[in-house]
Design a protein around this motif. Structure first.
Motif, short mmCIF file in Angstrom:
data_model
loop_
_atom_site.label_atom_id
_atom_site.label_comp_id
_atom_site.label_asym_id
_atom_site.label_seq_id
_atom_site.Cartn_x
_atom_site.Cartn_y
_atom_site.Cartn_z
N ASP A 1 0.80 -1.23 0.00
CA ASP A 1 0.00 0.00 0.00
C ASP A 1 0.84 1.28 0.00
N ARG A 2 2.15 1.18 -0.31
CA ARG A 2 2.99 2.39 -0.27
C ARG A 2 4.24 2.21 -1.13
N GLU A 3 4.93 3.31 -1.35
CA GLU A 3 6.17 3.28 -2.12
C GLU A 3 7.35 2.83 -1.28
N VAL A 4 7.41 3.34 -0.04
CA VAL A 4 8.56 3.12 0.83
C VAL A 4 8.08 3.04 2.28
N HIS A 5 8.72 2.23 3.09
CA HIS A 5 8.49 2.32 4.53
C HIS A 5 9.82 2.33 5.26
N LYS A 6 9.81 2.98 6.45
CA LYS A 6 11.03 3.16 7.22
C LYS A 6 10.94 2.60 8.64
N GLN A 7 9.75 2.17 9.03
CA GLN A 7 9.56 1.61 10.37
C GLN A 7 8.58 0.45 10.30
N LEU B 1 15.14 2.10 16.40
CA LEU B 1 16.34 1.28 16.29
C LEU B 1 16.04 -0.07 15.65
N PRO B 2 17.06 -0.75 15.10
CA PRO B 2 16.85 -2.08 14.51
C PRO B 2 16.35 -3.06 15.55
N PRO B 3 15.55 -4.04 15.10
CA PRO B 3 15.12 -4.26 13.71
C PRO B 3 13.80 -3.59 13.33
N CYS B 4 13.34 -2.63 14.16
CA CYS B 4 12.07 -1.96 13.86
C CYS B 4 12.24 -0.73 12.97
N ALA B 5 13.44 -0.23 12.85
CA ALA B 5 13.74 0.94 12.00
C ALA B 5 15.24 0.99 11.78
N HIS C 1 31.60 -12.81 6.42
CA HIS C 1 30.19 -13.07 6.12
C HIS C 1 29.30 -11.84 6.31
N GLY C 2 29.76 -10.86 7.03
CA GLY C 2 28.98 -9.63 7.19
C GLY C 2 27.83 -9.72 8.17
N TRP C 3 27.74 -10.83 8.90
CA TRP C 3 26.65 -10.95 9.87
C TRP C 3 26.82 -9.91 10.98
N GLY C 4 25.73 -9.23 11.31
CA GLY C 4 25.76 -8.17 12.31
C GLY C 4 25.93 -6.80 11.70
N LEU C 5 26.41 -6.75 10.46
CA LEU C 5 26.61 -5.46 9.80
C LEU C 5 25.28 -4.73 9.62
N ASP C 6 24.21 -5.49 9.35
CA ASP C 6 22.90 -4.88 9.12
C ASP C 6 22.42 -4.09 10.33
N PHE C 7 22.74 -4.55 11.53
CA PHE C 7 22.33 -3.83 12.74
C PHE C 7 23.19 -2.60 13.01
N ALA C 8 24.34 -2.51 12.35
CA ALA C 8 25.26 -1.39 12.60
C ALA C 8 25.25 -0.34 11.50
N LEU C 9 24.55 -0.59 10.41
CA LEU C 9 24.52 0.37 9.30
C LEU C 9 24.04 1.75 9.75
N ARG C 10 23.18 1.76 10.75
CA ARG C 10 22.61 3.03 11.23
C ARG C 10 23.67 4.00 11.74
N ALA D 1 19.18 8.02 11.31
CA ALA D 1 19.14 6.73 10.62
C ALA D 1 17.72 6.27 10.32
N HIS D 2 16.77 6.54 11.23
CA HIS D 2 15.41 6.05 11.02
C HIS D 2 14.70 6.80 9.89
N GLU D 3 15.31 7.89 9.41
CA GLU D 3 14.75 8.61 8.27
C GLU D 3 15.48 8.29 6.97
N LYS D 4 16.76 7.91 7.07
CA LYS D 4 17.58 7.75 5.87
C LYS D 4 17.86 6.30 5.50
N ILE D 5 17.30 5.37 6.27
CA ILE D 5 17.38 3.95 5.92
C ILE D 5 15.96 3.44 5.76
#
Length: 392
Positions: free
Chosen positions: A255-261, A274-278, A306-315, A321-325
């Motif tokens: 129902d939308r183009e983009v979501h951030k949360q 904060l991750p993983p909710c935003a 393997h990059g595991w854990g990187l996804d939680f630190a990208l912010r 971060a909750h606006e730009k990711i």
């Protein structure tokens, strides 16, 4: 009579002298066609009026150097060389201080060039985006379909983890793609070594994708438009909801183009921003802006492949971060969950190859979390000590 006679002689002497002076000056000019600015002792007040800057990406700027010298000439930050015939430019990249700024190429690219003709005529177009896939030959058909979703405005870079490259030559686009082959390595190993920010600097966005993504409902150009529209520095396409999702954040919303949360399971999010909710995307299909990638690249660890854990630190690389990711819902993909890297492992202690790979992934996640926590703790402790010292 004698005065009248002398006048033509003086006139002739003046003409001859002028002619000889012009010829001598011309010969001097031919003998010394260039003049090094490093040998001129110009007043710093005159330098800003001379426009010697370079506009090409990656070129050092002479005017920046002069500004630096003018600003720091009275301090110990800049020590003028005693020998004015020597070059020393502290504003150059580290290690290149002895070069004149105009010759320094601080950045590069993946643009293919010819071996003939004029260099200025090599490039008819300059792609604005980069897409990388880490691939094995078994996913050739899937990668072929994926690459065809990207226009000629994208540079295509394939990382071959199985060492097989020539079997891709029958694909038309493969002839203009970049192929890097190192056996049994992950995409984050490749990214750390071949996607340095100064190499990918010409590209506005960098796609770092897995090989097992279905792209039937994806259009790269439309994706870029939406990323720009919503101000996303780090993003990924939404994932098909019915295909084994791990996180609610990356699930496509119709129902939308983009979501951030999003909302997650109870207790999973200590803070809705904060991750993983935003401020969160997964590492299977991330897309980075140029500036975000410059930060993320420095956070990738050489040994944690393997990059595991990187996804939680990208912010940590964008603010807020909750606006730009975010996740782009209207351009979505399917994660086919092909366990290709598992087959690249080795059987040890009676365990299947994929089991050893998975255990390494989990260990790396824990190690990365500890390194981030320790680094932040050390930084704040050092700052506290510094502040307490300067306060007295």
């Amino acid at each position: 009579m004698s005065a009248v006679a002398r006048k033509p002689n003086e006139t002739m002497r003046l003409i001859v002298t002028t002619f000889v002076g012009v010829v001598f000056g011309f010969l001097i000019g031919v003998s010394f066609p260039t003049l090094s600015l490093t040998k001129l002792n110009l007043s710093s007040s005159l330098l800003p009026s001379v426009d010697l800057s370079y506009n090409e990406k990656g070129k050092s700027s002479i005017s920046d150097f002069y500004s630096y010298v003018k600003k720091n000439s009275s301090s110990t930050q800049y020590q003028r060389p005693n020998d004015t015939s020597k070059i020393w430019v502290p504003t150059n990249p580290r290690g290149a201080e002895m070069l004149p700024p105009g010759i320094v190429e601080a950045k590069s690219d993946y643009y293919l060039r010819r071996l003939w003709g004029k260099p200025s005529e090599d490039l008819t177009t300059k792609p604005r985006y980069l897409v990388t896939f880490t691939v094995g030959i078994k996913q050739k058909n899937n990668i072929d379909a994926a690459v065809k979703k990207f226009s000629e405005d994208f540079t295509i870079l394939l990382f071959h983890y199985d060492g097989i490259t020539t079997e891709w030559d029958d694909l038309e686009w493969s002839q203009r793609a970049i192929h890097v082959s190192v056996r049994k390595q992950t995409k984050w190993w490749y990214a750390k070594r071949f996607l340095h920010p100064d190499i990918v600097a010409p590209y506005d966005y960098i796609f770092i994708w897995d090989e097992d993504l279905g792209v039937e409902h994806f259009n790269a150009e439309e994706y870029i438009k939406l990323v720009r529209k919503h101000g996303l520095e780090i993003s990924q396409p939404g994932l098909e909801p019915n295909k084994g999702l791990t996180w609610q954040m990356t699930k496509r919303r119709g129902d939308r183009e983009v979501h951030k949360q999003t909302e997650e399971k109870p207790g999973w999010c200590t803070d809705p921003h904060l991750p993983p909710c935003a401020a969160f995307v997964e590492i299977m299909a991330p897309v980075f802006s140029r500036s975000a990638w410059r930060c993320v690249w420095h956070m990738i660890q050489n040994d944690l492949v393997h990059g595991w854990g990187l996804d939680f630190a990208l912010r940590k690389c964008v603010e807020p971060a909750h606006e730009k990711i975010g996740v782009v819902d209207s351009q979505w993909i399917v994660h086919q969950t092909v366990p290709s890297l598992g087959s690249q492992g080795e059987s040890q202690n009676g365990k299947a190859p994929w089991q050893g790979v998975r255990e390494r992934c989990r260990k790396e996640w824990t190690m990365f979390q500890m390194r981030v926590a320790n680094a932040e703790s050390a930084y704040f402790k050092a700052m506290e000590m510094y502040n307490s010292t300067t306060a007295h």
